[in-house]
Every structure is written in structure tokens, then in C-alpha cells.
Design a protein around this motif. Structure first.
Motif, PDB file in Angstrom:
ATOM      1  N   GLN A  48       0.735  -1.285  -0.011  1.00 28.57           N
ATOM      2  CA  GLN A  48      -0.118  -0.134   0.232  1.00 28.57           C
ATOM      3  C   GLN A  48       0.799   1.180  -0.036  1.00 28.57           C
ATOM      4  O   GLN A  48       2.010   1.192   0.370  1.00 28.57           O
ATOM      5  N   LYS A  49       0.546   2.493  -0.540  1.00 29.68           N
ATOM      6  CA  LYS A  49       1.231   3.738  -0.556  1.00 29.68           C
ATOM      7  C   LYS A  49       1.071   4.264   1.000  1.00 29.68           C
ATOM      8  O   LYS A  49      -0.098   4.277   1.478  1.00 29.68           O
ATOM      9  N   MET A  50       1.955   4.787   1.236  1.00 30.77           N
ATOM     10  CA  MET A  50       1.957   5.399   2.829  1.00 30.77           C
ATOM     11  C   MET A  50       0.977   6.328   2.873  1.00 30.77           C
ATOM     12  O   MET A  50       0.172   6.742   3.776  1.00 30.77           O
ATOM     13  N   GLU A  51       0.551   7.169   1.828  1.00 29.88           N
ATOM     14  CA  GLU A  51      -0.159   8.349   1.808  1.00 29.88           C
ATOM     15  C   GLU A  51      -1.845   7.929   1.606  1.00 29.88           C
ATOM     16  O   GLU A  51      -2.794   8.674   1.930  1.00 29.88           O
ATOM     17  N   SER A  52      -1.717   6.586   1.213  1.00 33.36           N
ATOM     18  CA  SER A  52      -3.369   6.438   1.068  1.00 33.36           C
ATOM     19  C   SER A  52      -3.687   5.372   2.413  1.00 33.36           C
ATOM     20  O   SER A  52      -4.782   4.784   2.336  1.00 33.36           O
ATOM     21  N   VAL A  53      -2.709   5.254   3.388  1.00 28.55           N
ATOM     22  CA  VAL A  53      -3.094   4.743   4.508  1.00 28.55           C
ATOM     23  C   VAL A  53      -3.977   5.400   5.613  1.00 28.55           C
ATOM     24  O   VAL A  53      -3.482   6.624   5.849  1.00 28.55           O
ATOM     25  N   LYS A  54      -5.072   5.020   5.984  1.00 27.94           N
ATOM     26  CA  LYS A  54      -5.782   5.679   7.085  1.00 27.94           C
ATOM     27  C   LYS A  54      -5.488   5.455   8.575  1.00 27.94           C
ATOM     28  O   LYS A  54      -5.614   5.996   9.484  1.00 27.94           O
ATOM     29  N   LYS A  55      -5.167   3.953   8.702  1.00 31.29           N
ATOM     30  CA  LYS A  55      -4.764   3.597  10.135  1.00 31.29           C
ATOM     31  C   LYS A  55      -3.881   2.405  10.247  1.00 31.29           C
ATOM     32  O   LYS A  55      -3.851   1.579   9.160  1.00 31.29           O
ATOM     33  N   MET A  56      -2.943   2.193  10.894  1.00 27.95           N
ATOM     34  CA  MET A  56      -1.982   1.233  11.040  1.00 27.95           C
ATOM     35  C   MET A  56      -2.352   0.615  12.537  1.00 27.95           C
ATOM     36  O   MET A  56      -2.526   1.309  13.287  1.00 27.95           O
TER      37      MET A  56
END
Ligand SMILES: Cc1cc2nc3c(=O)[nH]c(=O)nc-3n(C[C@H](O)[C@H](O)[C@H](O)COP(=O)(O)OP(=O)(O)OC[C@H]3O[C@@H](n4cnc5c(N)ncnc54)[C@H](O)[C@@H]3O)c2cc1C
Ligand code: SF4
Ligand code: SF4
Ligand code: SF4
Lengths: 295, 298
Positions: A154-162
Motif C-alpha cells: 500500500q502507498k503510505m499516503e493512502s493509509v488511514k490507520k495502522m
């Protein structure tokens, strides 16, 4: 000291504030306590892991409003060197009562700065609230990038939560995708300094909190110091938390204790192994530096 | 771990020489392997004050001013715990007297016979000799001196004081921190005049600062590389960068980056780093110890 440190009470809790619930990692304990402490004048500002110009790279930030606290809520699984601002908060920012959140090693750093304020002029009595978050290990930003982009694709900027839980590292994207990888694959990326860390639940914080031990969306909270106790009682009286006794939630305190014991046992072995890692000419072992023995 | 005699480090740097048996009571004499009990409320003072002096060598007087920066805390110290028996401008005593604790400010100029002589007298006449501030401990900016300056252009050889005398304890940073010297003064009082519990606490507290004196007399931001990051110990807390008095350290992706040209070699970053040393027996009692110090200063 026990692996869980000294504490006055252990509670399962979650914030009653809907805005905070939406942004927080777990029960929103940290953001709620800081918001309350700001409101009550217990602190003038809090050093938190604020946003930066790169996705998911935290930048230590002095938050003086609830909006700034909300912008910094949630966990970034990479280093946020919050102590960087501890003296500055009392200087450029002019705070007399400083709040700070940190992983256990950072709370250790806070206490060392207070007890041995070697280069920390006029800081010791200005630390008004030190909140700890549990921590098993931490990652460099580049390691987090490798995990999210290479392993989870996944792209870092598309991540909402980890999130870390149930043996998995999970990434949720803005568009609803969920990617996971087994936690044990993360091991090789962990920063070396974490392998000698002997604290899981921020034993030296005023109040510390993490997800483990409580149901999803809830947090396990240790109220530790006199100061922590006062703040917790005040926040409870103000109706800021919903709580349950620890012995009535699953998986409960036993799991916290189990993980703390595992971490500390493993890392104590690492600390000990450093003593004999090399070889002297006379055939006896040669050791690396041990920070728990001398500088 | 406190409770042990400071050891020289396993490797790399030449071990500093062991203190010679000069003073009757050295801090290391009272090191015992007992658990530290924090004494919450010490009985009201105060049998007998200790005596403290400040010997001013090649320093800028910032260290002395730092002592005064405790404001009313300094008066409290002087009222209840310590007599100031020697100090530039503050005390009208010309020759180095006998004293319990001598704080030495500044590095030692080898070209100035009087400095060398007074430093040796201070060693001979004090029980605990403290390298007070970065110049005394590590040379600090005097490490860059090559002579030719006013008003002593002929003076060019400056060394940290431990190259001339044995030093018991280091208190680095430029300037040192008022609260740090206050804590050391209170602990020195407990060490020399306290009951057994108080002695144990003071010993545990002072041990890492004594170990620092054994570690060597060079300091630099590079120590963070050599002795923390290269050793696999850094965890990115940011303390070093927050500590540096000249802002020579920035945090880049969670690790310190030192601008070596800007570093004045004060040693604060390394001493403040929780991974240079972290003594759990003292830190775990942080609440009690801070209350005790606060109580002592009220
Ligand atoms: C590297 C790391 C590892 C963790 N490991 C565990 C674990 O093994 N088990 C467990 O139960 N919990 C762990 N946590 C803690 C957990 O993820 C939550 O942060 C904690 O439960 C607080 O949630 P909250 O909803 O109460 O806080 P929130 O209200 O969401 O506030 C979180 C606060 O932490 C700050 N913060 C975020 N990231 C960092 C960071 N990297 N460094 C310093 N401060 C930060 C934020 O600025 C915010 O103020 C870990 C956290 C981190 C940063
Ligand atoms: S594991 Fe320990 S050293 Fe590593 S970030 Fe967490 S608290 Fe710090
Ligand atoms: S103070 Fe913190 S960031 Fe700096 S070297 Fe030490 S562990 Fe690393
Ligand atoms: S980097 Fe800064 S704190 Fe460290 S020795 Fe140099 S001047 Fe001192």
C-alpha cells in the motif's frame, strides 16, 4: 519492581468524547487526558507526535489546543523524538506546565532529565504530566515504509490507520482495503536500541495506557503516581471516561503481564549476551557497553 | 549498577587512573551493595553543615553564576546544608581552604603555575572534588584554544582538570544546570552527614556521575555515534538534541545528527542520554527522590 511497574489502579477505559474516539488509536485515553489537563490548567501544552510533511512521519509538536491534540492522535509506528522539545517547550514556547506523551524509553528519558538535569536547565519541576504508551518495539521511518509499501503493498499516503494486534500488522486504506502481514516478519526491521529495552508498559509514567488486555476500542490504563492519580480522578469526576474493572474484561491483565514478561525476559537476555559477545586475546569474553551498569 | 565501584569501561578508551587515597572519606568508600531506600521526610536538619568551595580556573564564571541561579534555593542550601567557604567574589578568602566538596570551574592552564598549584591544593584539601561544568570535565571550548588571546597571549595549554588531579565526580554541560548542582549538593550533604539510608541513597545517586569521571576526559557530540548508535543502543528519544546548549544536534528520521563544527565539546548530550546510563535503582524511586529534594529545599 514488578514487570508492570508500580501502580495505584489498573482500569479498562474508553473516552466518552465522540470526536476523540474517531481519531484515537484505542480508547483515546491520551488525547482525552491531555484535553482535560489543558482545560483545567494542569498543563499549558503537551508535546505530542504531530503531523509532518511526509505521510506517517511524526514530528514532535507542542499542542496547546484540543484541535492540535486531535491532529496528533493515533499511533505512528515509527520514532517520534518527543524529548527533542522538552527544554524548548519551557523556553520558546514559554510553558510552565508541560505535558508529554512517550513510549516507555521516552518516559525513562523524562525521569532522567528530572533527576539528573545535566543539560536541562529549569525543566525538572515543569513536567506536569508524563503519559506513557505501551511499546513492544519501534521502527525507523524507512523500515515502516518497507513494511507498508513492500510487504503490505500500500502507498503510505493512502493509509488511514495502522494497527498491531493478534499477531498481525494491519494497514487500513482510505478506500477501504485492508492489508496484513505477520508480526514476526517485522522483527528484522526493529531498531537495535529496542532489543535492550526493559520496559513494556511505561513503568515511570504518571499514567500509562495501551490496547493490550482490553477489548477493541478500549484501553488498559495504569494510574501510577500521585500526580497521575489526581488527574485521573478529576477526569473521571468530569465524566470523560467509561470504565470497566480489569477483572471483568477479556483478555485482561494476565495478557499484559505475559507480554511484559516476555519482552523483558528476552531483552534482558540480549543485555546479558552483550557482555560476552566478543573475544579477548587471553580467550576470555569481551563485552559491549552496558548502559544499565555505567556510562 | 550503582552499588558497585565504578569500573573503567571494557575497551576502547584508556582507563582513567584510579583515585589515590588522599581524602579520608571518598564517595567510593561508602558504596555498599544495599537496596536504596528513599527517605521521604528526612528529620529536620541538620547536625552540621558541609563546607563547599568553588575554585575558579580557566572558565567564564558561567558555572559560578549557575550556582547563584538557584536563587532562594541557594540561600536555603547555605542556611541549612552547606557553608560556602571559598568562591570568587562571593567569599573573602584568598587561599584554598580545607573543604568537604570542591567544585572546580574551568580547565587548567598549564602555562599558569598558580592554576596548577591551586588545583593541587584543592585536591589535597577536599574530600570530594567535582569537575563542575564542561571546561573542568572535558575542556569544552578551551579545547580550541591555541594561544594568542588577550590578556594572556602566552597562555595556550589548557587541559581538563583530571589530567592534573584525580577527580571524583563530573557534572558536565555548558553551563551546568542549577538544579543539577543543587541535587549534587544535597546528595553530598546526605553522603557526608546523613544516616545509613540517606548515605545509601546519596551513593546510588552519585555513582553514575562518579563513573562518568572514570570514563575519560574527552567529550563530543560524536560520543552519541561511538557509544550509543554504533553500540546499538539508541532508541531515538531526542533527549540529546533537546539538551545541546548550542543546538548542534538535529533529529533526522528519529536519530541524532551532530553538526560537528558547531559542537563545543561540553558532554551534555551524552551524559543526558538515557542510553549512556540508566540506573533503575534510582530512577524507579524518582517520585520519592524528587519529593525528598523538594522537601529539603523548603
Ligand atoms: C511504536 C509503538 C508501539 C506500540 N506498541 C504497543 C503494544 O505493543 N501494545 C499496546 O497495547 N500498545 C502499543 N502501543 C500504544 C498504542 O498503539 C496506542 O498508542 C495507545 O494505546 C494509546 O492509544 P489512545 O487511543 O489512548 O491514544 P490517542 O488518543 O490515540 O493518542 C496517542 C498519543 O500518542 C502519540 N504518539 C503517536 N505515535 C507516537 C510515537 N511513535 N511516539 C510517541 N508518541 C506517539 C500521539 O501524538 C498521541 O498524543 C504502541 C505505540 C507505539 C507508538
Ligand atoms: S521498545 Fe523500548 S526502546 Fe524501543 S521504542 Fe519501545 S520503549 Fe523505546
Ligand atoms: S538521547 Fe536518545 S536519541 Fe539521543 S543518542 Fe541517546 S537514545 Fe539516541
Ligand atoms: S553536541 Fe552539543 S551537547 Fe553534545 S557535546 Fe557538542 S555541544 Fe555539547
Amino acid at each position: 519492581m514488578d514487570v508492570l511497574g508500580n501502580y495505584k489502579s489498573a482500569i479498562s477505559a474508553r473516552s466518552t468524547d465522540k470526536d476523540i474516539q474517531k481519531k484515537a488509536q484505542d480508547g483515546g485515553i491520551i488525547t482525552t487526558l491531555f484535553a482535560y489537563a489543558l482545560e483545567e490548567g494542569i498543563i499549558d501544552g503537551a508535546i505530542v507526535a504531530g503531523p509532518s510533511d511526509e505521510p506517517w512521519r511524526p514530528e514532535p509538536t507542542v499542542a496547546t489546543t484540543k484541535a492540535e491534540l486531535l491532529a496528533a492522535a493515533g499511533t505512528r509506528y515509527t520514532i517520534s523524538p518527543n524529548l527533542y522539545l522538552i527544554k524548548e517547550a519551557t523556553r520558546s514556547y514559554g510553558l510552565d506546565r508541560v505535558g508529554i506523551v512517550g513510549v516507555p524509553c521516552q518516559i525513562q528519558a523524562v525521569r532522567k532529565a528530572q533527576l539528573y538535569p545535566i543539560g536541562m536547565r529549569d525543566v525538572d519541576d515543569k513536567i506536569a504530566l508524563a503519559l506513557g504508551i505501551y511499546c513492544m518495539e519501534n521502527l525507523s521511518y524507512q523500515a515502516l515504509e518497507a513494511i507498508v509499501e513492500d510487504h503490505c503493498n500500500q502507498k503510505m499516503e493512502s493509509v488511514k490507520k495502522m494497527d498491531i494486534g493478534k499477531g498481525k500488522f494491519t494497514v487500513y486504506t482510505e478506500r477501504g482495503a485492508v492489508s496484513q502481514m505477520p508480526l514476526k516478519l517485522i522483527h528484522k526491521y526493529v531498531q537495535p536500541g529496542c532489543h535492550v529495552c526493559l520496559d513494556y508498559v511505561a513503568n515511570l509514567a504518571d499514567i500509562s495506557s495501551g490496547s493490550v488486555g482490553s477489548p477493541d476500542g478500549w484501553s488498559t490504563v495504569f494510574v501510577r503516581s500521585m500526580k497521575g492519580n489526581e488527574v485521573w480522578d478529576g477526569a473521571m469526576a468530569a465524566g470523560l471516561f467509561e470504565t470497566k474493572p480489569m477483572d471483568q474484561v477479556k483478555p485482561g491483565l494476565d495478557l499484559v503481564k505475559k507480554l511484559a514478561t516476555e519482552k523483558i525476559t528476552k531483552n534482558q537476555k540480549n543485555v546479558d549476551a552483550r557482555k560476552t559477545v566478543g573475544l579477548k586475546a587471553d580467550g576470555t569474553p569481551k563485552g559491549l557497553r552496558n548502559p544499565y551498569e555505567s556510562p | 549498577m550503582p552499588g558497585r565501584t565504578p569500573e573503567s569501561r571494557p575497551e576502547a578508551k584508556p582507563a582513567a587512573s584510579q583515585p589515590q587515597a588522599k581524602p579520608e572519606v571518598k564517595p567510593s568508600d561508602v558504596i555498599v551493595n544495599e537496596k536504596v531506600e528513599v527517605v521521604q521526610k528526612e528529620e529536620k536538619p541538620v547536625a552540621e553543615k558541609i563546607s563547599i568551595g568553588e575554585l575558579h580556573l580557566s572558565g567564564c564564571t558561567g558555572c559560578l553564576v549557575t550556582l547563584a541561579d538557584n536563587y532562594e534555593g541557594l540561600f536555603k542550601l547555605l542556611d541549612d546544608y552547606a557553608d560556602l567557604v571559598y568562591a570568587l567574589t562571593l567569599v573573602d578568602v584568598r587561599h584554598v581552604p580545607e573543604m568537604d566538596v570542591c567544585l572546580v570551574e574551568g580547565s587548567c592552564c598549564l602555562d599558569d603555575k598558580l592554576s596548577v598549584e591551586e588545583l593541587k591544593q584543592a585536591r589535597a584539601k577536599s574530600k570530594v572534588l567535582v569537575a563542575y561544568g564542561a571546561c573542568a570535565a572535558y575542556g569544552n571550548i578551551t579545547r580550541f584554544c591555541r594561544g594568542g588571546q588577550w590578556n594572556q597571549p602566552g597562555h595556550e595549554s589548557y587541559v581538563p582538570i583530571s589530567e592534573v588531579v584525580d577527580v571524583d565526580l563530573f557534572l558536565p554541560s555548558c553551563p551546568p544546570c542549577p538544579q543539577a548542582v543543587r541535587n549534587v549538593a544535597v546528595m553530598a550533604y546526605l553522603l557526608l552527614r546523613g544516616n545509613d539510608d540517606q548515605k545509601n541513597l546519596a551513593t546510588a545517586y552519585l555513582t553514575p556521575l562518579m563513573q562518568l569521571a572514570q570514563r575519560g576526559d574527552t567529550a563530543c557530540g560524536c560520543d552519541l555515534m561511538y557509544d550509543v548508535i554504533n553500540q546499538g543502543l539508541c532508541m531515538g528519544c531526542g533527549t540529546c538534541a533537546g539538551t545541546c546548549p548550542v543546538r548542534a544536534i538535529t533529529m533526522e528520521y528519529g536519530k541524532p545528527n551532530v553538526n560537528r563544527d558547531q559542537c563545543i565539546k561540553c558532554g551534555a548530550c551524552y551524559a543526558q542520554c538515557p542510553r549512556s546510563w540508566f540506573n533503575f535503582d534510582v530512577m524507579n524511586n524518582y517520585e520519592g527522590i524528587m519529593d525528598a529534594i523538594k522537601g529539603a529545599m523548603q
